[in-house]
Design an enzyme around this catalytic site. Structure first.
Site, PDB file in Angstrom:
ATOM      1  N   GLU A  48       0.855  -1.184   0.000  1.00 44.57           N
ATOM      2  CA  GLU A  48       0.000   0.000   0.000  1.00 44.57           C
ATOM      3  C   GLU A  48       0.892   1.235   0.000  1.00 44.57           C
ATOM      4  OE1 GLU A  48      -2.035   3.447   1.710  1.00 44.57           O
ATOM      5  OE2 GLU A  48      -0.532   2.274   2.790  1.00 44.57           O
ATOM      6  N   SER A  49       0.529   2.238  -0.809  1.00 47.66           N
ATOM      7  CA  SER A  49       1.272   3.491  -0.880  1.00 47.66           C
ATOM      8  C   SER A  49       2.715   3.213  -1.318  1.00 47.66           C
ATOM      9  CB  SER A  49       1.211   4.210   0.474  1.00 47.66           C
ATOM     10  OG  SER A  49       1.710   5.518   0.368  1.00 47.66           O
ATOM     11  N   ALA A  50       3.711   3.561  -0.470  1.00 48.11           N
ATOM     12  CA  ALA A  50       5.099   3.261  -0.832  1.00 48.11           C
ATOM     13  C   ALA A  50       5.278   1.772  -1.070  1.00 48.11           C
ATOM     14  CB  ALA A  50       6.040   3.744   0.275  1.00 48.11           C
TER      15      ALA A  50
END
Length: 582
Positions: A260-262
């Site tokens: 998730e995200s990074a």
């Protein structure tokens, strides 16, 4: 070298010694500890603990974990030499075969976290609350240090070395490559849910270096081939899984990577490295709020390397990179803390992020997608609807179109022509009703240009790369898309970045359909599973793109809708990303 027989004999001697003690409760007073690969492993308090806790053999070592409910958890297993002293800012080094006794019942330290200083000139209470909360979370609740390269395995208690269960390998702590750690997410509840629905999985999570420790840019870094160290840490973790996961009951040929995200950006880059050859390390990919972001050469971040050199007092050193390796940890950490973070004025043009280093990434990511240098594995990729809102609070002082143009020229498109930026802004009109948070009318306008800036940031970093990847790959590899629109009533930020995390981890009293879809995908390479449970989720078709839409509705919490929002705008963003990567 200790053999399994020697290990068992040692334990037996200690147990017999305890039996001879005139005490009611069997307690082993062990004067020894075992120093293995720079990690000291403390001895357990009692034979009672030895009997009741799960164990697994790796090489010539015995690892003792902890049982929680229906899961066995082995936490904080070292998988590389600590990247300290002379190993700082170098490629990760795998450990030799394990020997001795390891008690792996607690998470290891997270890698050094960058403090999230608030941008100068912003006195908004909202900004203070957000920044303060994040710092408390990651500085107070997530102990950190350089000796941080550990991996965690959570398995069903019933799993044995012959179970051959699918594995979900988690890079999922977000944080903009600046903060995060594996202890922030509960793998136990994820595995327990997989057992409940008859689709058991093994959950593996890995710590990796962050910020200036893991993603230092610059020509000096490129020359020594030590860029993208955080991604290299992750890759070594994937190789560890290939070697050892079968001992926990996992199948090394059935690994799905999820972030998730990074973490999602990392997943995308593992799909792109090595010209798309995944080396058999994974067979599926899940990207949640992240994808192949438009990054350019590692020398584009030279200013951040120079900043670290100056702040640590290394400016006059004959070899500045060697100097950075030798400065005290506190000095290096303090310099990193003073660098821009994702709440800084420059927003999502991050100081510390993966860049083209000539080793892990050999060309801008959008080019890799265009050329087809992508691991050909089934994938899920989705976004929150209002990805850019949270990161645009720092730019509330932008009040006019002219100021927004200057901002775009300074940070997001510094090499673009004025006419190109002008055309971009026409795709994002100066109309609050068209901005982010989307579909909220005139609400959430923190400043005259806030919703417009939020739309631009979210599309450049999140929505644009996701759509670009699907448009170029969904007809070549099985793909599913989703949009998470829940949370639209959150003041100012709407269905912001990370609002989908409770859905995928089952946090709190929320619906958690994404978790079930991800579990079924890990088992079957299809989020619908073999039985077609839940709302049928169609594959993404470039000609008729459909996605699962998670929305605030009691009657229809999930619908299948068109995935063609802002088509012209996102196509233009993709073109600009090809021409002017960050």
């Amino acid at each position: 070298m200790l053999t399994k027989r020697a290990i068992l004999a040692s334990l037996a001697v200690r147990a017999l010694s305890a039996l001879a003690s005139p005490v009611d409760r069997l307690v082993v007073q062990d004067p020894f500890s075992y120093q293995v690969s720079d990690h000291t492993c403390a001895s357990p308090e009692s034979t009672e603990q030895l009997v009741s806790t799960p164990e697994v053999y790796l090489d010539d070592a015995l690892f003792t974990g902890i049982r929680k409910g229906v899961t066995d958890q082995f936490l904080g297993i070292p998988f590389a030499h600590p990247p300290t002293n002379e190993r700082r800012l170098r490629q990760p080094e795998p450990l030799p075969p394990y020997q001795g006794l390891y008690y792996v019942q607690e998470f290891g330290k997270s890698c050094p976290q960058q403090r999230l200083n608030l941008p100068n000139g912003l006195d908004s209470q909202l900004v203070k609350d957000i920044g303060g909360a994040v710092n408390v979370l990651y500085e107070k609740l997530t102990p950190a240090g350089e000796d941080c390269l550990t991996i965690n395995v959570v398995k069903p208690s019933s799993a044995t070395p012959g179970s051959k269960l699918p594995v979900i390998f988690v890079l999922d702590f977000g944080g903009g490559f600046e903060i995060g750690g594996t202890s922030t997410y509960d793998g136990g509840s994820f595995v327990a849910r997989s057992i409940d629905i008859g689709q058991p999985v093994i959950y593996v999570s890995v710590n990796y270096r962050l910020s200036a420790f893991g993603f230092l840019p610059g020509k000096e870094v490129k020359a020594e081939k030590v860029g993208n160290l955080g991604l290299q840490d992750q890759r070594l973790g994937l190789k560890w899984v290939q070697t050892y996961i079968s001992e926990f009951g996992g199948d090394p040929s059935k690994v799905t990577i999820w972030g998730e995200s990074a973490g999602a950006i990392s997943v995308a880059h593992h799909m792109l490295t090595n010209n798309g050859n995944n080396e058999g390390l994974f067979r599926g990919a899940i990207m949640q709020s992240g994808g192949p972001i438009p990054v350019g050469d590692i020398e584009n971040g030279q200013q951040y390397y120079d900043f670290m050199v100056e702040k640590t007092g290394c400016s006059k050193a004959p070899n500045t990179l060697d100097c950075l390796r030798k400065v005290p940890y506190s000095t290096y950490k303090r310099a990193m803390d003073d660098s821009p973070n994702f709440f800084a004025y420059q927003g999502l043009v991050l100081a510390w992020l993966p860049r083209v280093d000539g080793v892990f990434l050999k060309e801008p990511t959008q080019y890799s997608v265009l050329r087809g240098n992508v691991a050909n594995v089934p994938m899920i990729t989705g976004n929150c609807d209002d990805e850019g809102s949270l990161f645009s609070i720092s730019t509330m002082n932008i009040t006019t179109t002219a100021e927004l143009k200057d901002y775009m020229k300074l940070y997001m498109m510094p090499k673009a022509k004025d006419s190109q930026v002008d055309l971009l802004l026409k795709y994002y009109p100066d109309d609050q009703r068209a901005g982010c948070p989307f579909d909220t009318g005139l609400k959430n306008a923190l400043s005259p240009q806030f919703k417009r800036t939020a739309a631009l940031q979210g599309d450049f970093v999140f929505h644009g790369p996701r759509r670009y990847l699907l448009q170029h790959r969904a007809d070549k590899q099985k793909s599913w898309g989703f949009i998470h629109k829940r949370g639209k009533d959150l003041p100012f930020v709407g269905a912001a970045h990370i609002t989908d995390v409770p859905n995928s981890f089952g946090v709190g009293p929320v619906l958690s359909e994404l978790r079930d879809y991800f579990i079924r995908f890990t088992n079957n390479l299809d989020p619908n599973g073999k039985k077609g449970l839940g709302i049928p989720w169609p594959q993404w078709d470039p000609k008729k793109p459909k996605a699962a839409i998670f929305q605030d509705s009691t009657l229809f919490p999930i619908i299948i809708g068109d995935d063609n929002y802002r088509t012209d705008a996102l196509n233009y963003v993709a073109n600009m990303s090809l021409l002017y990567p960050i």
